[in-house]
Design an enzyme around this catalytic site. Structure first.
Site, PDB file in Angstrom:
ATOM      1  N   ASP A  89       0.838  -1.211   0.000  1.00 35.32           N
ATOM      2  CA  ASP A  89       0.000   0.000   0.000  1.00 35.32           C
ATOM      3  C   ASP A  89       0.863   1.246   0.000  1.00 35.32           C
ATOM      4  OD1 ASP A  89       0.768  -0.588   2.737  1.00 35.32           O
ATOM      5  OD2 ASP A  89      -0.756   0.838   3.434  1.00 35.32           O
ATOM      6  N   GLU A 154      -0.038  -0.990   5.877  1.00 35.15           N
ATOM      7  CA  GLU A 154       1.024  -0.440   6.728  1.00 35.15           C
ATOM      8  C   GLU A 154       0.826   1.046   6.934  1.00 35.15           C
ATOM      9  OE1 GLU A 154       4.671   1.284   8.148  1.00 35.15           O
ATOM     10  OE2 GLU A 154       3.701   1.755   6.250  1.00 35.15           O
TER      11      GLU A 154
HETATM   12  N1  BES Z   1       8.619   2.979   5.546  1.00 40.76           N
HETATM   13  C1  BES Z   1       7.960   3.899   6.419  1.00 40.76           C
HETATM   14  C2  BES Z   1       8.636   4.027   7.757  1.00 40.76           C
HETATM   15  C3  BES Z   1      10.045   4.503   7.665  1.00 40.76           C
HETATM   16  C4  BES Z   1      10.330   5.715   7.073  1.00 40.76           C
HETATM   17  C5  BES Z   1      11.067   3.750   8.154  1.00 40.76           C
HETATM   18  C6  BES Z   1      11.648   6.145   6.946  1.00 40.76           C
HETATM   19  C7  BES Z   1      12.362   4.177   8.040  1.00 40.76           C
HETATM   20  C8  BES Z   1      12.660   5.369   7.434  1.00 40.76           C
HETATM   21  C9  BES Z   1       6.533   3.442   6.597  1.00 40.76           C
HETATM   22  O1  BES Z   1       5.912   3.121   5.377  1.00 40.76           O
HETATM   23  C10 BES Z   1       5.717   4.559   7.183  1.00 40.76           C
HETATM   24  O2  BES Z   1       5.634   5.592   6.575  1.00 40.76           O
HETATM   25  N2  BES Z   1       5.074   4.290   8.283  1.00 40.76           N
HETATM   26  C11 BES Z   1       4.116   5.170   8.838  1.00 40.76           C
HETATM   27  C12 BES Z   1       3.387   4.329   9.829  1.00 40.76           C
HETATM   28  C13 BES Z   1       2.200   4.891  10.458  1.00 40.76           C
HETATM   29  C14 BES Z   1       1.187   5.398   9.490  1.00 40.76           C
HETATM   30  C15 BES Z   1       1.605   3.902  11.418  1.00 40.76           C
HETATM   31  C16 BES Z   1       4.799   6.352   9.503  1.00 40.76           C
HETATM   32  O3  BES Z   1       5.912   6.207  10.021  1.00 40.76           O
HETATM   33  O4  BES Z   1       4.209   7.432   9.475  1.00 40.76           O
HETATM   34 MN    MN Z   2       7.077   1.950   4.236  1.00 41.46          MN
HETATM   35 MN    MN Z   3       5.299   5.066   4.449  1.00 41.80          MN
END
Ligand code: BES
Ligand code: MN
Ligand code: MN
Length: 456
Positions: A89, A154
């Site tokens: 997603d 996610e």
């Molecule tokens: N891949 C990201 C998280 C991430 C970003 C890890 C940069 C390491 C470096 C993930 O897809 C993300 O954006 N997660 C969301 C999760 C939330 C909506 C629960 C976030 O961190 O905002």
């Molecule tokens: Mn991600």
């Molecule tokens: Mn993300």
């Protein structure tokens, strides 16, 4: 590095890239109901490719939200089992007019591929699938046992996968998880991420009058929910960036002195970060903590938007009956979403001004995590990364969240290897998201060599 699987990947690179573009054309935006069908299409795309390359028991697993994609190959007797994770997603693509090429028309430019999801996370998921394909082609099977589990929620908190992991741990028996959804600390620098922040994502809804009112007739007597909301928000954090919620820092565990001193030797240029990554006049946050500490190891609170009222062009004189603010907090190891939310809710209810009613809602949450590094999988990873990138691996944390990674540890007892290939300036969640083509290629190579090493 004369791995036949790496040779297969090199020979097939252009095909891999063109397939990735097909996946990127599917607008699988998990938060928007009108893209529900696209999410399922992306899941089916992945499932059919997993089948084609020789994975077994491939299926979609339905959840309350978007489906999971599962597949396995468990014929490497005596070898460890990897649980390979990523998400198909993506975030919404707005603001659309800031994209140089349209978000769902993947375009190559300056050695990058531009599209929503290019690096977060379809490009990295595809790197995992292509590493598996290359290994299958070169080894007639895989050098270790593999279960693949991709999710489509996610970006909205990952509730479906969390429920599945909690209820069916026996279907996911493995020795370690391989997660490709993180960044390199800097281009060319092999990186393993060993810690993520958790989060709670909330909405504050403030109600004043029973309906919208003429602001001339009632202004001065009727409560204004936006003003009330602004007053509440202004009290959540002090001018030094410290969160005012009582007890919010009680359980925070600071990083070890070894970790802190390792962070000091990372190649970090604060001025370059301010100017080129953030692009603001100055940086903000708690004094006494470095930028890396503030973004990786300290809790924080942000406001994402305040829907409601009149936002059209021109002027309308109204006192809106209600106002909303979307507020999230990032959490750090040893703190929990449940406790943080309870503290926040009772503080907001206490500071809400007279005349309005505040509803504090939790939209989703995820636990923080810290990954153990003294295990053979991390060792195999650093060995593989050294071969491919010619450098020693740096260990970093990230301020972002991947809610399921904490559950891999808690529910399945698995250490995670967070091996990702994004760059800090890849514009994830923003216009012009990109994935450097070279990093897609080296990422596939790294994943191949890692799985070969982990299976030795
Ligand atoms: N891949 C990201 C998280 C991430 C970003 C890890 C940069 C390491 C470096 C993930 O897809 C993300 O954006 N997660 C969301 C999760 C939330 C909506 C629960 C976030 O961190 O905002
Ligand atoms: Mn991600
Ligand atoms: Mn993300």
């Amino acid at each position: 590095m004369s791995s036949p699987a790496v040779a297969f990947a090199t020979e097939n690179h252009l095909r891999f890239l063109s397939e990735l573009k097909d996946l990127l054309r599917i607008p699988s935006i998990s938060t928007l109901p009108e893209h529900k069908g696209d999410c399922r299409r992306a899941a089916e795309f992945l499932a059919s490719e997993l089948k084609r390359i020789g994975m077994e028991n491939v299926r979609l697993i339905d959840t309350e939200g978007h489906p999971l994609v599962y597949g396995d190959w468990l014929h490497a007797a005596g070898k460890p089992t990897a649980l390979i994770y990523g998400h198909y997603d993506v975030q919404p693509a707005d603001p659309l007019d800031e994209w140089i090429s349209p978000p769902f028309e993947p375009t190559e430019r300056n050695g990058n591929i531009y599209a929503r999801g290019a690096v977060d996370d379809k490009g990295q998921v595809w790197a995992q699938v292509k590493a598996l394909e290359s290994l299958m082609a070169a080894h007639e099977g895989l050098p270790l046992n593999v279960r693949v589990l991709f999710e489509g929620e996610e970006e909205v908190g990952g509730e479906g996968i969390a429920a599945y992991v909690a209820s069916k741990p026996d279907n996911l028996k493995a020795d370690f998880a391989l997660v490709s959804d993180t960044d390199l600390f800097a281009d060319g620098l092999p990186t393993l991420c060993v810690g993520l922040r958790g989060m709670i994502y909330t909405e504050l809804e403030v109600r004043g009058s029973k309906t919208d009112l003429h602001s001339g007739m009632y202004g001065g007597a009727a409560p204004n929910p936006f003003v009330a909301l602004a007053q509440v928000i202004a009290k959540l954090k002090d001018e030094n960036g410290r969160i005012n919620i009582p007890g919010f820092y009680d359980d925070v565990i600071p990083p070890s002195s070894e970790e802190l001193s390792a962070w000091k030797s990372l190649p970090f240029d604060e001025e370059h970060y301010r100017e080129n990554e953030v692009g603001s006049k100055s940086l903000v946050g708690e004094s006494g903590y470095s930028v890396l500490e503030r973004t990786w190891a300290r809790p924080t609170l942000d406001v994402h938007g305040m829907p409601g009222g009149f936002t059209g062009a021109g002027a309308k004189t109204v006192i809106p009956a209600k106002a909303i603010a979307k507020v999230s907090m990032r959490l750090v190891p040893n703190t929990t979403p449940a406790k943080a939310f309870a503290q926040y809710k009772s503080y907001v209810e206490k500071i809400a001004p007279q005349g309005v009613q505040v509803d504090v809602r939790l939209l989703h949450s995820g636990d923080p995590c810290l990954i153990p590094v003294n295990n053979r999988y991390i060792q195999a990873a650093t060995k593989a990364l050294h071969e491919v990138w010619g450098k020693d691996t740096v260990f970093i944390r990230s301020g972002g969240s991947i809610p399921i990674v904490g559950d891999f540890d808690r529910h399945l007892g698995l250490p995670s290897v967070m091996m990702g290939f994004g760059l800090p300036d890849d514009n994830i969640h923003a216009p012009n998201e990109k994935f450097k083509l070279k990093n897609f290629e080296l990422g596939i190579r790294s994943l191949i060599r890692f799985m070969e090493e982990a299976g030795r």
